[in-house]
Design an enzyme around this catalytic site. Structure first.
Site, PDB file in Angstrom:
ATOM      1  N   ASP A  54       0.788  -1.235   0.000  1.00 30.26           N
ATOM      2  CA  ASP A  54       0.000   0.000   0.000  1.00 30.26           C
ATOM      3  C   ASP A  54       0.825   1.291   0.000  1.00 30.26           C
ATOM      4  O   ASP A  54       0.415   2.301   0.601  1.00 30.26           O
ATOM      5  CB  ASP A  54      -0.988  -0.013   1.170  1.00 30.26           C
ATOM      6  N   ASP A  57      -7.386  -3.766  -5.059  1.00 24.17           N
ATOM      7  CA  ASP A  57      -7.048  -2.438  -4.546  1.00 24.17           C
ATOM      8  C   ASP A  57      -5.727  -1.915  -5.113  1.00 24.17           C
ATOM      9  O   ASP A  57      -5.500  -0.715  -5.186  1.00 24.17           O
ATOM     10  CB  ASP A  57      -6.909  -2.445  -3.014  1.00 24.17           C
ATOM     11  N   GLY A  90      -9.692 -17.052  -7.239  1.00 20.05           N
ATOM     12  CA  GLY A  90     -10.063 -15.838  -6.536  1.00 20.05           C
ATOM     13  C   GLY A  90     -10.565 -16.173  -5.138  1.00 20.05           C
ATOM     14  O   GLY A  90     -11.190 -17.221  -4.942  1.00 20.05           O
ATOM     15  N   ARG A 136     -16.398  -2.175  -2.085  1.00 22.68           N
ATOM     16  CA  ARG A 136     -15.250  -1.263  -2.207  1.00 22.68           C
ATOM     17  C   ARG A 136     -14.257  -1.770  -3.247  1.00 22.68           C
ATOM     18  O   ARG A 136     -13.640  -0.974  -3.965  1.00 22.68           O
ATOM     19  CB  ARG A 136     -14.568  -1.020  -0.866  1.00 22.68           C
ATOM     20  N   TRP A 185     -12.667   0.332  -6.149  1.00 26.31           N
ATOM     21  CA  TRP A 185     -11.221   0.472  -6.446  1.00 26.31           C
ATOM     22  C   TRP A 185     -10.975   0.146  -7.915  1.00 26.31           C
ATOM     23  O   TRP A 185     -10.135   0.771  -8.567  1.00 26.31           O
ATOM     24  CB  TRP A 185     -10.379  -0.464  -5.577  1.00 26.31           C
ATOM     25  N   SER A 195     -14.451  -3.404   7.428  1.00 27.40           N
ATOM     26  CA  SER A 195     -14.411  -4.863   7.313  1.00 27.40           C
ATOM     27  C   SER A 195     -15.570  -5.455   8.090  1.00 27.40           C
ATOM     28  O   SER A 195     -15.659  -5.240   9.300  1.00 27.40           O
ATOM     29  CB  SER A 195     -13.113  -5.407   7.921  1.00 27.40           C
TER      30      SER A 195
END
Ligand code: GLY
Length: 423
Positions: A116, A176, A234, A248, A252, A384
């Site tokens: 990140d 993300d 996945g 989310r 993203w 979360s």
């Protein structure tokens, strides 16, 4: 030619309609909402001092935290946006203090063993460099880009998101990460080193090949084979189930694809953006702010299944809507830049209109009305949420979220001025 989005009709879900389409936010409303947010940032400045803001509020107020979470770049990002809006030197001084903190963090390698780096260093340091030419910020952001580069796995061609490098439990990337790639493209153009952009391109190609299902929904995380480098499966961490679309994550993808299109305006990227966005919009409830997973969709709300479980009692994720709005505004800007002649692009107009409707809902129904110390801008975000099928630790449910607040301010800024992105 891409068709515009029919937000008022949610056409892609058979049997579902959106009876009360939300009015688009006007320029005046957007300016007032942005000024309220700037006021809240000013109120919060003395509260955090040298500290950062926690990833989520707790009972509506953000506790201070050390500079050791993946989310701490968003608060300085808000400060730089507040400075851009107001010109108040207090914001610039605060932004510069955070540059020192982020420079220390990357030099001392404090909690940076994950992917990140873009979420951390684009809003805190690339911003400072672009806006003020701060050399410490530039150097810190380049170091952060090098840190991310070191997480590239040749076998599979991707940036490993979390955990020790090569760990079989963590040999995966996540959707993300599309938002972390702009830091690498920026570093490439700053340093002239092609490796940053090359690896970002290779990761993007891997992500495009595996994260998107045929119906344009997205996997949250995707495992690769450590021996062959081939795609395996996945899985989800924060979504409802491995085969659902985490709200989310889909956002993203929308913003990440818009940024990718800006880098390489390739028609197939635009088609993918269109499909992924349509999937998202078709699953929004009437007020255009998603439940935390898109499987809790409007058809299910009205008991019309079989699209997903009953949404009653499930929280929304307002941060997903603010991210998606930024993606829609970003692609509209890029399309308009590329448009020849004076006609503009009807698809860009539709993206802008859709973003304005989403922001209308956020500002009228989700924004904090009573400012107060430690409060955010948007209520009803979900960081979360535990489900019977996911592995996350529950936190930040129905709270303000650092990135929800940041992207809300970014989207409002995009409506107010021709904004130069930090991404
Ligand atoms: N990037 C992690 C999240 O969106 O929660």
């Amino acid at each position: 030619m891409l068709k515009g989005f029919d937000v008022g009709g949610a056409g892609a879900v058979p049997g579902a309609s959106v009876p009360d389409a939300i009015e688009p936010i006007s320029d005046r409303e957007a300016a007032e909402a942005l000024d309220r947010a700037v006021g809240q940032v000013a109120m919060n400045l003395p509260l955090y001092g040298e500290k950062c803001q926690n990833h989520s509020s707790v009972a509506g107020v953000y506790p201070p935290c050390g500079n050791d979470q993946w989310t701490t770049g968003f608060w300085p990002g808000e400060i730089w946006l507040a400075w851009e809006r107001s010109g108040d030197p207090e914001f610039r001084r605060a932004g510069e203090r955070y540059v020192e903190s982020f420079s220390d963090r990357i030099r001392l390698k404090i909690a940076v063993d994950h992917h990140d780096m873009g979420f951390l260093y684009s809003p805190s340091c690339v911003s400072a460099w672009k806006l003020t030419g701060n050399e410490t910020a530039r150097a810190a952001a380049i170091l952060a880009a090098r840190q991310l580069l070191a997480r590239f796995q040749e076998r599979g061609a991707f940036f490993q998101a979390w955990g020790p490098m090569g760990d079989p439990e963590n040999y995966r990337f996540i959707i993300d990460c599309l938002m972390n790639l702009p830091l690498l493209y920026w570093a490439s153009s700053e340093t002239g080193e092609a490796a940053f952009a090359d690896k970002a391109d290779r990761h993007a190609a891997t992500c495009l090949a595996h994260s998107f299902r045929f119906d344009h929904s997205t996997f949250h995380t995707f495992f690769m084979d450590r021996e062959t480098g081939k795609g395996l499966r996945g899985e989800t961490c924060q979504g409802f189930r491995a085969d659902s679309a985490w709200a989310r994550g889909q956002a993203w993808a929308i913003y990440g694809l818009a940024l990718a299109y800006g880098r390489k305006p390739d028609p197939s990227a635009l088609e993918l953006f269109d499909g992924v966005t349509r999937y998202y919009l078709a699953r929004l409830p009437d007020d255009l702010v998603p439940y935390w997973d898109l499987s809790f969709n409007p058809a299910a709300v009205r008991g019309q299944g079989p699209y997903g479980p009953d949404s009653s009692g499930e929280p929304r994720d307002s941060s997903s809507a603010s991210i998606a709005a930024c993606g829609l505004l970003e692609i509209a800007d890029r399309l308009e830049e590329g448009a020849t002649g004076s006609g503009g692009s009807p698809f860009a107009d539709s993206c802008r209109e859709t973003a304005r409707r989403m922001l209308g809902s956020l500002s009228r129904r989700y924004a904090t009305r009573a400012p107060g110390p430690g409060k955010g801008h948007l209520l009803h975000g979900t960081y979360s949420k535990k489900s019977p099928y996911n592995a996350c630790t529950e936190e930040g449910v129905d709270e303000s979220l650092a990135w929800g607040d940041y992207f809300y301010m970014e989207a409002l800024t995009r409506l107010a001025v021709k904004w130069v992105p930090y991404w």
